[in-house]
Design a protein around this motif. Structure first.
Motif, short mmCIF file in Angstrom:
data_model
loop_
_atom_site.label_atom_id
_atom_site.label_comp_id
_atom_site.label_asym_id
_atom_site.label_seq_id
_atom_site.Cartn_x
_atom_site.Cartn_y
_atom_site.Cartn_z
N GLN A 119 0.84 -1.20 0.00
CA GLN A 119 0.00 0.00 0.00
C GLN A 119 0.87 1.25 0.00
OE1 GLN A 119 -2.76 -0.08 3.28
NE2 GLN A 119 -3.60 -2.06 2.72
N ASN A 120 2.16 1.07 -0.18
CA ASN A 120 3.11 2.18 -0.10
C ASN A 120 3.50 2.75 -1.46
OD1 ASN A 120 3.49 0.37 2.38
ND2 ASN A 120 4.56 2.24 3.00
N ARG A 121 2.75 2.37 -2.51
CA ARG A 121 2.92 2.94 -3.85
C ARG A 121 4.19 2.48 -4.55
NH1 ARG A 121 0.38 7.56 -5.15
NH2 ARG A 121 2.31 8.62 -5.77
N SER A 122 4.92 1.56 -3.94
CA SER A 122 6.13 1.00 -4.53
C SER A 122 6.18 -0.50 -4.24
CB SER A 122 7.39 1.64 -3.95
OG SER A 122 7.47 3.02 -4.27
N ILE A 123 6.87 -1.25 -5.10
CA ILE A 123 7.18 -2.63 -4.78
C ILE A 123 8.20 -2.59 -3.64
CG2 ILE A 123 8.28 -4.74 -5.58
CD1 ILE A 123 7.12 -4.22 -8.33
N MET A 124 7.89 -3.26 -2.54
CA MET A 124 8.76 -3.25 -1.37
C MET A 124 9.70 -4.45 -1.43
SD MET A 124 7.62 -0.47 -0.14
CE MET A 124 8.50 -0.35 1.42
N GLU A 125 10.91 -4.28 -0.87
CA GLU A 125 11.88 -5.36 -0.91
C GLU A 125 12.57 -5.53 0.44
OE1 GLU A 125 14.88 -4.50 -3.79
OE2 GLU A 125 15.70 -2.81 -2.67
N SER A 126 13.07 -6.75 0.66
CA SER A 126 13.86 -7.06 1.84
C SER A 126 14.87 -8.13 1.44
CB SER A 126 12.97 -7.55 2.99
OG SER A 126 13.74 -7.87 4.13
N TRP A 127 16.01 -8.17 2.15
CA TRP A 127 17.11 -9.07 1.81
C TRP A 127 17.55 -9.87 3.02
CZ3 TRP A 127 19.69 -8.94 -3.12
CH2 TRP A 127 19.19 -7.97 -3.99
N SER A 128 18.03 -11.08 2.76
CA SER A 128 18.62 -11.91 3.81
C SER A 128 19.98 -12.42 3.34
CB SER A 128 17.72 -13.11 4.15
OG SER A 128 18.36 -13.98 5.06
N THR A 129 20.97 -12.30 4.22
CA THR A 129 22.32 -12.78 3.90
C THR A 129 22.68 -14.04 4.69
OG1 THR A 129 23.29 -11.32 5.57
CG2 THR A 129 23.11 -10.46 3.32
N LYS A 159 17.34 -16.49 7.97
CA LYS A 159 17.21 -16.38 9.43
C LYS A 159 16.81 -14.97 9.83
CE LYS A 159 20.61 -20.00 10.43
NZ LYS A 159 21.96 -20.30 11.03
N THR A 160 17.46 -13.97 9.24
CA THR A 160 17.14 -12.57 9.51
C THR A 160 16.97 -11.83 8.19
OG1 THR A 160 19.47 -11.92 9.60
CG2 THR A 160 18.43 -12.59 11.67
N TRP A 161 16.19 -10.74 8.25
CA TRP A 161 15.87 -9.99 7.05
C TRP A 161 16.10 -8.50 7.28
CZ3 TRP A 161 14.40 -12.12 2.35
CH2 TRP A 161 14.22 -13.52 2.37
N SER A 162 16.51 -7.82 6.23
CA SER A 162 16.74 -6.38 6.32
C SER A 162 15.42 -5.63 6.47
CB SER A 162 17.48 -5.88 5.08
OG SER A 162 16.64 -6.00 3.92
N LYS A 163 15.51 -4.40 6.93
CA LYS A 163 14.33 -3.54 7.03
C LYS A 163 13.68 -3.42 5.66
CE LYS A 163 12.94 1.16 8.26
NZ LYS A 163 13.43 2.49 8.72
N MET A 164 12.37 -3.61 5.61
CA MET A 164 11.67 -3.55 4.34
C MET A 164 11.65 -2.12 3.81
SD MET A 164 7.99 -5.23 3.34
CE MET A 164 8.50 -6.87 3.88
N GLN A 165 12.08 -1.95 2.57
CA GLN A 165 12.16 -0.63 1.96
C GLN A 165 11.62 -0.65 0.55
OE1 GLN A 165 16.39 0.28 2.38
NE2 GLN A 165 15.98 1.45 4.25
N ALA A 166 11.35 0.55 0.03
CA ALA A 166 10.83 0.68 -1.33
C ALA A 166 11.93 0.37 -2.34
CB ALA A 166 10.28 2.07 -1.55
N SER A 167 11.58 -0.42 -3.35
CA SER A 167 12.48 -0.61 -4.48
C SER A 167 12.34 0.61 -5.39
CB SER A 167 12.09 -1.88 -5.25
OG SER A 167 10.86 -1.68 -5.93
N ASN A 168 13.00 0.58 -6.54
CA ASN A 168 12.86 1.69 -7.48
C ASN A 168 11.79 1.41 -8.53
OD1 ASN A 168 14.17 -0.25 -8.96
ND2 ASN A 168 15.94 1.00 -9.51
N LEU A 169 10.83 0.54 -8.18
CA LEU A 169 9.72 0.22 -9.07
C LEU A 169 8.40 0.59 -8.41
CD1 LEU A 169 10.82 -3.30 -10.34
CD2 LEU A 169 11.01 -1.13 -11.57
N PRO A 170 7.45 1.12 -9.18
CA PRO A 170 6.14 1.48 -8.61
C PRO A 170 5.27 0.25 -8.39
CG PRO A 170 6.11 1.85 -10.97
CD PRO A 170 7.52 1.43 -10.62
#
Length: 359
Positions: A226-236, A240-251
């Motif tokens: 609902q944030n007007r962007s495709i949201m992404e998160s990463w795990s290394t 087990k753990t995931w990065s803070k979910m943030q907006a990608s550069n795609l709508p």
């Protein structure tokens, strides 16, 4: 002289339209409907899988989403043609109570059964997860098997089998905010554990993740929001753990997407390249686009599958088969399910800059 100028303008316009159409379809090998007629007026939320004998697709169909007569329907590709839709499950609870079925997801166990996950309930917050199995590549199906309480299976997009033998099902909840989590099974549906949720459903409202694998072992998810962007998160660390979910550069227009990691290491995404107008959280479900990325961060526009102003080209499902081809199914105006076969080696792409689809 006027007529010569007018003819020249018309010729240029025709050439531009022809070139645009050619670019739009480059790489597409097949573009067809799964069915032309069906015993239900509406269909939505399709899914596709490759079995040892060919492709199988499923979706929910009935009079309208949420109506009790909505069931799960299946079609198989046999000798290059899709079989007539067959209803394989419904939401009948007893003689007087029936609920709608929702969001089927197919998964082929390597050298094993074909799994079909789906949900049953009067509305999204009250969904219950179920699973069917097929031992004959989708011809016949077991009785419904209820998932453990609180588990829904993959919510829209396909599970991904990791190298450690765990099947990771990208999932989400829509009750107290939209939250993404994972449901993991190491024995293909007999036992389960949960990872997450990985966002709080307040600042970021995201659901329906796709799970991608990177060459260095990193995992990535791309989510509807609902944030007007495709949201992404990463795990290394293998999830087990995931990065803070943030907006990608795609709508994102607050509609479902799907993505797949290609065998050459590239990531392929199918989505509506639409930014909702103003401050709105929701936008039209057209056009339907295909984008490619080498790193999951920088994306290039590759195909426009649909661009009619008539909306509802949505909820794609995408896989790559053993022969290297990419297969996409999606909702076509809520009336039918569309199937497209793509040769990814023939895709030509241009960078997407500032959320603008390349000309």
């Amino acid at each position: 002289m006027k007529y010569i100028r007018l003819s020249f303008v018309l010729l240029v316009a025709w050439a531009t339209i022809t070139t645009s159409k050619a670019q739009k379809k480059e790489g597409i090998l097949t573009d067809e409907f799964i069915f032309e007629q069906a015993p239900f007026p509406e269909s939505h939320a399709s899914t596709i899988a490759e079995t040892p004998v060919g492709l199988v697709t499923a979706w929910f169909g009935g009079t309208k989403e949420r109506n009790p007569d909505v069931g799960i329907w299946v079609s198989r590709s046999v000798s290059g043609k899709w079989t007539a839709p067959v209803e394989v499950s419904n939401g009948i609870v007893n003689d007087t109570l029936r609920y709608a079925c929702w969001n089927p997801v197919l998964y082929q166990i390597p050298k094993g059964d074909l799994l079909l996950f789906y949900k049953v309930g009067p509305n999204v917050p009250k969904w219950k997860g179920f699973m069917l199995t097929s031992k004959d590549n989708g011809k016949s199906w077991s009785k419904p098997h209820a998932l453990p309480e609180g588990f829904l299976g993959p919510i829209k997009n396909k599970p991904v089998l990791l190298s450690n033998g765990e099947l990771w099902c990208p999932s989400s909840m829509e009750g107290d905010g939209w939250k993404v989590h994972f449901e993991v099974t190491s024995d293909f549906g007999k036992t389960w554990r949960k990872v997450g949720p990985i966002n709080d459903g307040k600042l970021v409202n995201a659901i329906q993740p796709s799970l991608l694998l990177h060459r260095n072992g990193d995992l990535q998810i791309l989510c509807r929001s609902q944030n007007r962007s495709i949201m992404e998160s990463w795990s290394t660390d293998k999830g087990k753990t995931w990065s803070k979910m943030q907006a990608s550069n795609l709508p994102n227009n607050n509609s479902g997407t799907d993505a797949v990691t290609l065998r050459d290491g590239r990531q392929l995404l199918v989505y509506n390249h639409v930014k909702p107008p103003g401050l709105e959280k929701k936008g039209p479900r057209t056009p339907l686009n295909v984008a490619i990325s080498n790193d999951g961060k920088n994306w290039e526009g590759a195909l426009v599958l649909e661009d009619s102003p008539i909306s509802q080209y949505s909820y794609p499902s995408v896989i790559q088969t053993a022969d290297g081809m990419v297969h996409v199914v999606y909702t076509w105006r809520r009336e039918r399910i569309k199937y497209v076969k793509i040769d990814p080696s023939k895709l030509k792409s241009k960078p997407i800059l500032n959320e603008q689809w390349p000309n």
